[in-house]
Design an enzyme around this catalytic site. Structure first.
Site, PDB file in Angstrom:
ATOM      1  N   HIS A 115       6.409 126.962  16.377  1.00 23.19           N
ATOM      2  CA  HIS A 115       6.252 128.394  16.807  1.00 23.19           C
ATOM      3  C   HIS A 115       4.957 128.290  17.103  1.00 23.19           C
ATOM      4  CE1 HIS A 115       6.807 132.105  17.755  1.00 23.19           C
ATOM      5  NE2 HIS A 115       6.531 132.759  16.873  1.00 23.19           N
TER       6      HIS A 115
ATOM      7  N   CYS B 249       4.561 131.830  23.506  1.00 20.99           N
ATOM      8  CA  CYS B 249       3.633 131.996  22.456  1.00 20.99           C
ATOM      9  C   CYS B 249       2.278 131.194  22.171  1.00 20.99           C
ATOM     10  CB  CYS B 249       4.584 131.826  21.206  1.00 20.99           C
ATOM     11  SG  CYS B 249       5.459 129.737  20.549  1.00 20.99           S
TER      12      CYS B 249
END
Length: 507
Positions: free
Chosen positions: A461, A168
């Site tokens: 994240h 990510c």
């Protein structure tokens, strides 16, 4: 955007020719000299609200400037029956009777000819108009009808990215880069000249160019960035592996590899041997000025270093120990004072603290080149040269007794004026330049991408907000793209902030 011409513009040219457009374009659109920019700064404001914009237009029939968004140029057109106006950023002609910007081949040739002469004279390899369709882009729309459906609410350029396992950090940086206007224009115009022709698959710039073509092809299926990931691993070994990496570190490493793989034009010379005019440096490189002032003789030692981004501290607490204090206890006193400072609550606070004078203390004496002795000094950082894209790194990951994340909310604006942090602005305030504020270049920026880190260091994240066209925001969470609004963006935590300069100048 109409490419079929306009009877009202044709009638105007038949009566008055193209000279009115040539004058407006030369003096108020393509301003390539310092004097021309000063004249434009003093003259170009709305005659109704006295503002500099937004979307300022000049009447083609008479001497009148009016802003479009507030409706003042429309009011002028209606009251005076002057239905043609020139948009002063890109030189497009608006017909208020047709209700659209008009493509006209003759005026396009005039604009292109002047732009080409200016670029050739200044050694500029690219055009600097990117927020709206240029005259060349309008011509492409005319010649390629299948590409005409790029309308206001178009989502062309939006594609999700498959997470390959803790990637990510890469996905969000790619989203930010593919929505950087000048970078997009460069790659979609096939400007890159590969210097690895004998080594197929080795050039990162070629791979990024391919990704831009994929992003803007109209295909909506999520992309897989396995080739990009492998190339980054190959050229930046410290990022190799399947563990989560830092998005900021990946951003700098990517720019570094792209910079090395770009082939810049040698036509534009520069006094500095380290200067590079590749597309990466044209967009992202700024100049950071460091002034060290001797406390004994007030002698100033100045150095200017290039930068791709600015890293800003968020925490103010500075751990002290007995070894940090000198006989007078001055260092301990300074550290204690810093630890009691209020933590920054906005991007402006961070920049203010970054550019304020700092006393280096008695334990960090330097040899003054003026008085030839070791003296205490102060150091101040300011912006000597601003990049087209200003990227700010909020240092949320802190190394102290333990490694932890700072989740403090730091407010950042949609529009940012960098003038107070410029070197010449500080000199003016110190009385060196007189009252010439109105002659300073425009240093206003607009936010176009924000990268956030969610969660903790162990289970974090990365996501990204990107700006599509003028006022549309989207949240990019790997393969998932969702509509967002500006308030959601401004309310986010913020880790990397990307701003694009609103008004671009020729050097």
């Amino acid at each position: 955007m109409s490419e079929h011409g306009c009877i009202h513009l044709s009638n105007f040219k038949a009566a008055k020719g193209t000279q009115p457009y040539k004058v407006i374009y030369a003096y108020f659109v393509a301003c390539t000299s310092t004097e021309a920019r000063k004249r434009k700064a003093f003259s170009c404001y709305c005659y109704i609200c006295r503002c500099l914009g937004p979307r300022l237009h000049s009447c083609l029939h008479c001497i009148f400037f009016g802003c479009f968004v507030s409706g003042h140029i429309q009011e002028h057109a209606k009251s005076k029956k002057h239905f043609l106006a020139v948009e002063l950023t890109y030189g497009m002609v608006m017909c208020f009777q047709c209700g659209d910007y008009i493509y006209d081949r003759e005026l396009t040739d005039i604009a292109n000819e002047r732009d080409a002469k200016a670029s050739k004279a200044l050694g500029l390899p690219i055009s600097y108009r990117s927020w709206e369709p240029s005259a060349n882009e309008i011509e492409l729309l005319r010649l390629h009808p299948r590409r005409r459906r790029v309308i206001e609410n178009s989502t062309i350029g939006l594609r999700g990215l498959i997470n390959l396992g803790n990637t990510c950090f890469m996905n969000c940086i790619v989203q930010a880069l593919t929505h950087t206007p000048l970078l997009r224009d460069f790659f979609l115009a096939d400007k890159h000249q590969c210097q690895f022709r004998d080594q197929p698959g080795s050039c990162l710039v070629c791979e990024v160019s391919r990704l831009f073509q994929e992003f803007y092809s109209g295909n909506k299926a999520p992309l897989i960035l396995h080739r990009l990931l492998h190339m980054i691993w190959t050229h930046a070994h410290h990022l190799a592996g399947y563990e989560q990496q830092d998005a900021h570190e990946f951003f700098i490493a990517t720019l570094n590899v792209l910079h090395r793989h770009c082939k810049g034009s040698s036509a534009h010379t520069h006094s500095s041997p380290e200067h590079c005019n590749c597309i990466i440096d044209q967009i992202f490189t700024g100049g950071l000025q460091s002034d060290v002032v001797c406390q004994a003789c007030n002698g100033v030692s100045t150095t200017i270093d290039p930068f791709w981004d600015i890293s800003l501290d968020l925490a103010t607490d500075i751990p002290t120990s007995s070894s940090e204090s000198n006989d007078s206890g001055q260092k301990s006193s300074e550290s204690s004072q810093k630890s009691n400072e209020q933590e920054p609550t906005s991007l402006i606070d961070c920049l203010t603290r970054f550019t304020r004078p700092e006393h280096l203390g008695s334990s960090a004496k330097i040899k003054c080149s003026n008085c030839q002795s070791y003296q205490e000094s102060t150091k101040q950082l300011t912006m000597k040269k601003l990049p087209v894209v200003a990227s700010f790194h909020l240092k949320r990951f802190k190394h102290s007794s333990r490694f932890h994340k700072i989740s403090t909310y730091v407010a950042f604006p949609e529009h940012l004026d960098m003038t107070p942090f410029m070197s010449h602005y500080r000199n003016m305030n110190n009385g060196h330049c007189g009252n010439t504020f109105n002659l300073l270049p425009d240093n206003r920026y607009s936010l176009f991408a924000v990268i956030n880190h969610l969660g903790t260091l162990d289970g974090g994240h990365y996501t990204a907000f990107i700006r599509q066209q003028q006022n549309h925001w989207f949240k990019c969470d790997d393969h998932l793209i969702t509509k967002a609004n500006i308030q959601e963006v401004l309310d986010s935590e913020g880790y990397l902030l990307f701003y694009h300069k609103q008004f671009l100048e020729y050097e």
